[in-house]
Enzyme design. Structure first.
Site, PDB file in Angstrom:
ATOM      1  N   GLU A   1      -9.425   6.112   7.168  1.00 54.68           N
ATOM      2  CA  GLU A   1      -8.134   6.460   7.012  1.00 54.68           C
ATOM      3  C   GLU A   1      -7.491   7.608   6.174  1.00 54.68           C
ATOM      4  O   GLU A   1      -6.646   8.278   6.406  1.00 54.68           O
ATOM      5  CB  GLU A   1      -7.428   5.294   6.239  1.00 54.68           C
ATOM      6  CG  GLU A   1      -7.345   3.965   7.060  1.00 54.68           C
ATOM      7  CD  GLU A   1      -6.934   2.799   6.225  1.00 54.68           C
ATOM      8  OE1 GLU A   1      -7.774   2.423   5.525  1.00 54.68           O
ATOM      9  OE2 GLU A   1      -6.035   2.181   6.419  1.00 54.68           O
TER      10      GLU A   1
ATOM     11  N   ARG B   1       0.691  -1.310  -0.027  1.00 53.39           N
ATOM     12  CA  ARG B   1       0.001  -0.026  -0.012  1.00 53.39           C
ATOM     13  C   ARG B   1       0.827   1.263   0.049  1.00 53.39           C
ATOM     14  O   ARG B   1       0.243   2.365  -0.426  1.00 53.39           O
ATOM     15  CB  ARG B   1      -1.108  -0.140   1.324  1.00 53.39           C
ATOM     16  CG  ARG B   1      -2.162   1.257   1.157  1.00 53.39           C
ATOM     17  CD  ARG B   1      -3.255   0.840   2.077  1.00 53.39           C
ATOM     18  NE  ARG B   1      -4.310   0.151   1.556  1.00 53.39           N
ATOM     19  CZ  ARG B   1      -5.395   0.408   0.893  1.00 53.39           C
ATOM     20  NH1 ARG B   1      -5.453   1.748   0.559  1.00 53.39           N
ATOM     21  NH2 ARG B   1      -6.136  -0.411   0.581  1.00 53.39           N
TER      22      ARG B   1
END
Lengths: 490, 782
Positions: free
Chosen positions: B732, B326
């Site tokens: 997030e 990620r």
């Protein structure tokens, strides 16, 4: 001699005779009383999830203060009123205005820190009619929230201030007289001793009694605020025996002003000392506001900060720079005094004889033409331990030359320590940039700091020098320190 | 029917989708009645566990003398790896590299070696310190430099993303720069530490209450460790006192130990490590070393980027594979790289195994990316915002819309978000004023920065993008809601309840929120990747749809009307124009007509696929966007600083609950600010973490948050994909809004060298790092 600790818990009277000297209030609340609204977040007085109020009689009045239940020992609660979050809502379940504001402004997310925030805000509510943002932020320095970013909590606090309802609706205001009367009946005038499994706690009845207790038990640990000793127990699991509590002794709570200065008893908390210290020595105010969080200031004492001899305590550097005197007492030796700087001998070693205790400290007021400042440097601005803390006290005499210079630092050596070489490089010199720059090199002679998790040695050394520059610039009328709020800003 | 009630029938229910509503537990939070696991009434005979931790970073265990531990008053049992009947392993990666209790080799200082079970927690903790273990020390390294110097292995395979010809484009570019950036890790510091309570049952059964974001994985791990099937294990989670990724996998060990002891001793067992043990023995955000090489032109347009992201993973894989993946997925942030080559190095270190933390590598990828933008700006003497705008992804089909992983960016709104914020925050005028201020200020300097966020939504492991829900409508019309998502403060339970209230058109207080449990909804994914509402909201909606379909069929038959004419109106059901029936009465009729009033809902995210080996695919369903402007002041004598102001514009699509969403945005920004400023993890030369409690590890306080804090949602935004209510994930993405803090600090530092040198300020930007950067730039300017 008695062997019972009595206090009020919310509305109920508690009498304890089966407790160990280091049993904490938090464990008592959660494990024995099943009052689980008070949470354990860190067990070291740094997160505030366990905040409760402790009401005590001070100068004939009942004062409630937020404290950390995790590092508060039961033995220190004699004759007090302990108030937990369960006491706030009405019997019909109606939320207290502070609680309702926290709901209305979305001041909770995971909710674990929330009871502690509510109690800190409640402590502020009881002590301030109209707090602004600076007061609210200071009241919350000892409370950590990891979810909200604090904005809705401060908004809730401001809203409650705006729409403050009548005291008749407040659970503690409406019972103030009754509680005071009950606490009066619980005050103890004799020594209390409780032993369990070979461990003892002793609550002496007077300073003289304390001296006698220590004469008989020179290995005893004297506990005032337990903001340091509390961690010996919860973190290091140290067994300390016996434990002698002094936080209730009226003689050690005195603050006296005289021509010698301000004499502060060893049991005086930072919160109690703040007003008189800041009024007489304004240069101390910013440091006092950044020392611990509100709960720590409500429990911790200046006497304890001296007595434990830590190299990173925040009070010794300014007190040394101001020329403070520490007063010691024992049953055998009576009372004696010495300059505070002489008290700190080496790491973990102080000039205190067995059986002797710190009774008070006297802080002279700086001369009217003196320059005095103290600067605390830490990773986080508030509620942090100093990487270094520097205090500067300079008087300019004839021709603008330095006639008096005392500079002391914490965090730079194994004890709080004067920068004698720097002082020497300043004395007799004109107060100029050139003098300052020349004096900076002398820091290398005074200090060889360590590298640790708070800072590297290089940063400590460089910043110590730069603080001398800051001090100089400020004496020339150019304030250079960052301030979140301007004076008088709400 | 009660016609009087119908006369005052509301036009709208309480708590539909897209309404501001308090957190479902808010009133319980503030009164201390919200129950966390340690607050639950304790079962009779409850025992307490404590961990025995290694005090070596890397060593072979030669002998373990636990006699003093066993002999300590109150101790009931001492467990070691040998006591594990199933697999002595709790690795979530399937790599078998994470023993529950280390039995021969310890690989970090603080690794659990044994567990003490005692009558009281105090006795267990005291006894745990009495072990006598002898070790043979082995070489160790605790950081990325050490790993690289020692040729450390990776804990899992790295990934490469590549598009175009980066090497050739770098060589051809008019300008080229290389550099490195160090980015520190972060402790989650959830206020409620890890905790698990296990209650043994009949046969092989065991029930575990766990503070976990992933009950299904805890279930699997307990089964795995005990050597029993998943169907014997029930895991319950009502709420956590914060998670932030720290309870995605890290709760496994405590749950497994509690269950192990409970089954062995046939008594309930609770494990609650103290804060120091929690911080020592559980993983954190990964530190990164980013090495970058960028080619660009005089306008600041990027031609090519080649970057390596090396990470401190700790001793085992845990989630380091997807975390470092990620990071690469966000190494472009909002910018089009015409040619790009990105590589990750998930390095093994002798530290606790790092894990998920809000953003999951994305923040580190993005911070590295924004450093590259800064480098270009300072090299060209331009405002970094100008460089940003020159490199934003273009609209769909512009030819500047393909990511390094070959996904087309179809929903790009970054231009609009940034330009609106630039105007509303008065960025340009304030930047000019700051540059003026700095010219005349000796000690205090200011800085300002505007940084964007584009964050990909979906688990990159495609299989995890599924969810289930269980909905019952009881015959009195009250509704029971259960789903696989967990509540850690983010308000997921509230949002999903809103979905259900909206679907049935009943007031939200008719919807009973219930604890997450593996017994009601099986095979769930972690509540992670910001996906909680997207997945579980859609699954709950599906369950409601099934029940409503049956109800409509029932009503159409009973009243002999067309199904389309039946309408779920607020708290009532309209049967064409024939009749209007209060919802509870309607349900009662359906019950007597033997309509099934319960349904299991299911959802899987459409469209996505990912081929990791090829570095190609569509790993993300959509992107969430945002931007922030931060203004700071620094003291160039000490490196101290203040955050003066922050302005944020963030995209949550069509918000399901603006109050909860703003709470996520503000909280994420401040948490991100802490990561990039005062939160510093520090290991000593023995490999021991020395910042293991709030006294030494400093997360932000109320007085650290921006003094002026203006936060808005992009109210015009709607998800272009078919998510629940057209909303977007929010957990997030706003964390990365805090990058503007770091960059504003960097600008303030740059002022001492007239903005001609990139300060290369590493994170966390502690006062020390600021001061040292100031000194470096002062020295370099002459």
């Amino acid at each position: 001699m008695a062997s019972i600790i009595r206090f009020l818990l919310n509305g109920e009277e508690v009498a304890l005779s089966d407790i160990a000297p280091t049993d904490t209030l938090l464990d008592y609340l959660r494990l024995r009383k099943r009052l689980t609204g008070t949470k354990e977040g860190c067990a070291e007085g740094d997160c505030g999830a366990c905040t409760v109020l402790v009401g005590r009689l001070v100068d004939g009045a009942l004062a409630y203060e937020g404290v950390n239940a995790c590092i508060r020992f039961l033995g220190s609660l004699s004759g007090t009123h302990v108030v937990t979050v369960e006491h706030l809502a009405g019997s019909d379940g109606a939320l207290h205005p502070i609680q309702q504001a926290m709901v209305d402004y979305h001041g909770s997310q995971c909710g674990f820190c929330t009871p502690g925030f509510v109690m800190s805000l409640y402590g502020l509510w009881l002590s301030h009619e109209n707090p602004g943002r600076p007061e609210i932020e200071r009241a919350l320095q000892g409370n950590l929230c990891r979810c909200t970013g604090y904005e809705p909590i401060v908004k809730a606090a401001l809203a409650v201030t705006r729409d403050r309802p009548s005291v008749l609706f407040d659970p503690l205001e409406k019972t103030r007289t009754e509680i005071m009367a009950r606490l009066w009946t619980m005050q103890v005038n004799e020594r209390v001793t409780i032993s369990k499994d070979g461990l003892s706690l002793i609550v002496p009845s007077s300073a003289q009694d304390l001296a006698e207790v220590l004469a008989d038990n020179p290995q005893a640990t004297v506990v005032a605020g337990s903001t340091d000793v509390g961690l010996w127990v919860t973190k290091q699991m140290r067994q300390i025996n016996p434990v002698v509590f002094i936080n209730h002794l009226a003689e050690l709570q005195a603050v006296d002003l005289s021509s010698d200065g301000i004499r502060i008893g060893a049991g005086v908390t930072y919160s109690q000392a703040m007003e008189v210290l800041a009024r007489n020595i304004p240069g101390l105010q910013p440091l006092l506001w950044r020392l611990g969080g509100e709960q720590v200031r409500n429990m911790g004492t200046i006497g304890g900060n001296i007595a434990n001899g830590s190299p990173i305590g925040d009070m010794p550097p300014p007190l040394i720079a101001l020329g403070a005197t520490v007063h010691l007492r024992s049953a055998a030796g009576g009372q004696r005094s010495m300059p505070l700087e002489n008290y700190f001998i080496a790491y973990g070693k102080q000039a205190r004889e067995p059986g002797e205790f710190v009774e008070a400290v006297t802080v002279p007021r700086p001369a009217r033409d003196a320059h005095f400042a103290v600067y605390k440097i830490s990773k986080r601005r508030d509620e942090d331990i100093s990487a270094l803390c520097g205090a500067f006290h300079v008087v300019l005499g004839e021709g603008g030359r330095v006639s008096h210079a005392v500079i002391a630092f914490g965090g730079m050596a194994a004890t709080p320590k004067r920068a004698r070489a720097v002082e020497k490089a300043l004395l007799g010199k004109p107060w100029t940039v050139e003098t300052i720059e020349a004096a900076k090199a002398a820091f290398d002679q005074d200090y060889q700091p360590l590298t640790d998790w708070r800072a590297t040695a290089d940063y400590r050394q460089l910043t110590a020098r730069n603080l001398l520059t800051r001090f100089y610039l400020e004496t020339t009328g150019e304030p250079q320190e960052l301030k979140r709020f301007a004076a008088g800003e709400a | 029917m009660d016609n009087k009630a119908l006369d005052i029938a509301p036009l709208e229910i309480r708590g539909p989708m897209h309404s501001t509503l308090r957190h479902d537990s808010a009133h319980k939070h503030v009164s201390g009645t919200a129950e966390y696991i340690d607050d639950m009434p304790e079962p009779a005979g409850l025992l307490h566990g404590a961990l025995g931790l290694s005090d070596r970073a890397h060593a072979e265990i030669l002998s373990m003398d636990l006699s003093a531990v066993t002999a300590y008053p109150g101790v009931v049992a001492v467990l070691t790896g040998a006591d594990v009947p199933g697999e002595n392993d709790v690795s979530p990666s399937g790599k078998h590299d994470e023993p529950l209790l280390a039995d021969r080799l310890v690989q970090f200082h603080g690794q659990p070696v044994f567990a003490v079970i005692a009558e009281t927690r105090d006795a267990a903790r005291r006894a745990a310190r009495l072990a006598k273990i002898t070790y043979r020390d082995l070489p160790f390294w605790t950081d990325i430099d050490g790993a690289l110097a020692n040729g450390a292995p990776v804990v899992t395979d790295g990934m490469t993303l590549s598009r175009g010809d980066a090497r050739a484009a770098l060589e051809d570019a008019p300008r080229r720069l290389k550099g490195e950036m160090r980015i520190g890790g972060q402790e989650h510091f959830y206020l409620e530490g890890h905790i698990a309570l296990a209650i043994p049952g009949e046969d092989e059964d065991v029930t575990v209450w766990s503070s976990t974001q992933h009950p299904s994985e805890v279930q699997h791990m307990v089964g795995h460790v005990l050597g029993i099937a998943s169907n014997a294990v029930t895991v319950n989670t009502r709420r956590m006192g914060g998670g932030f990724g720290g309870k995605e996998t890290q709760g496994n060990q405590f749950a497994a130990l509690a269950a192990l002891a409970a089954k062995k001793l046939k008594r309930a067992v609770k494990f609650r490590p103290d804060r120091d043990e929690d911080m020592t023995a559980t993983g954190k955000r990964h530190d990164f070393l980013v090495s970058y090489d960028v080619g660009f032109d005089d306008e600041g347009r990027i031609h090519a980027v080649d970057a390596t992201y090396a990470a401190r993973c700790g001793y085992s894989a845990d989630l380091s594979g997807p975390v470092t993946d990620r990071a690469l997925f966000h190494a472009d942030n909002s910018y089009f790289y015409p040619n790009v080559h990105l590589t990750s190095k998930p390095l093994k270190t002798h530290t606790v195994s790092n894990t998920a933390f809000r953003g999951f590598g994305g923040p580190q990828g993005m911070v590295g990316c924004e450093r590259i933008i800064e480098e270009i700006a300072y090299a060209l003497g331009k405002d970094p915002l100008e460089i940003r705008k020159a490199n934003f992804y273009g609209p769909k089909g512009s030819g500047r819309d393909v990511t390094p992983y070959h996904q087309q960016v179809e929903d790009n709104i970054i231009d609009r978000v940034v330009s609106e914020l630039e105007a509303s925050s008065d960025y340009q005028e304030r930047r000019r004023a700051i540059i003026d201020f700095n010219r005349n200020s000796r000690v205090i300097r200011k800085g300002i920065a505007l940084t964007p966020v584009k964050f990909g939504i979906s688990f990159t492991m495609t299989a995890f993008n599924q969810a289930g829900a269980l909905v019952h409508v009881y015959s009195d019309g009250s509704i029971h809601l259960n789903h696989g998502g967990t509540e850690m403060g983010q308000g997921l339970y509230t949002k999903v309840a809103q979905v259900l209230a909206d679907a049935f058109q009943v007031d939200i207080d008719k919807v009973k929120i219930t604890a997450t449990t593996t017994a009601k909804v099986p095979n769930t994914s972690a509540t992670a990747a910001s996906s909680g509402t997207d997945l579980n909201g859609a699954a709950a909606y599906d369950a409601a749809r099934q029940i409503k379909t049956r109800l409509i069929a029932f009503a159409a038959e009973r009243w002999n009307v067309a199904p389309e004419s039946i309408r779920f109106a607020p708290n009532r059901v309209e049967i064409g124009n024939k009749e209007t029936i209060p919802f509870p009465d309607f349900i009662r009729l359906a019950y007597f007509a033997r309509v099934q009033l319960s349904a299991a809902g299911f959802y899987k995210t459409p469209k996505i696929h990912w081929d990791r080996a090829a570095g190609r695919g569509t790993p993300f369903y959509y992107f969430a966007y945002g931007a922030s402007v931060t203004e700071v002041s620094i003291d160039t004598l000490t490196g101290e600083y203040l955050i003066d102001r922050a302005d944020i514009l963030h995209d949550v699509g069509k918000s399901l609950n603006p109050a909860l969403d703003i709470g996520q945005v503000e909280g994420a920004y401040v948490q991100g600010m802490g990561w990039l400023t005062t939160e510093e993890l520090w290991w000593d030369n023995k490999g021991r973490l020395r910042t293991h409690a709030p006294s030494t590890y400093k997360i932000p306080l109320a007085s650290d948050r921006p003094k002026i804090f203006n936060v808005s949602l992009a109210e015009w935004s709607e998800n272009t994909e078919a998510t629940i209510g057209k909303s977007k994930a929010v957990g997030e993405p706003p964390f990365m809004l805090a990058i503007s803090v770091l960059e504003a600090l960097s600008m303030a530092v740059a002022s001492v060298a007239d903005y001609r040198i990139c300060p290369r300020l590493d994170a966390p930007a502690t006062p020390e790092r600021i001061l040292m950067a100031v000194e470096r730039l002062k020295a370099a300017r002459t």
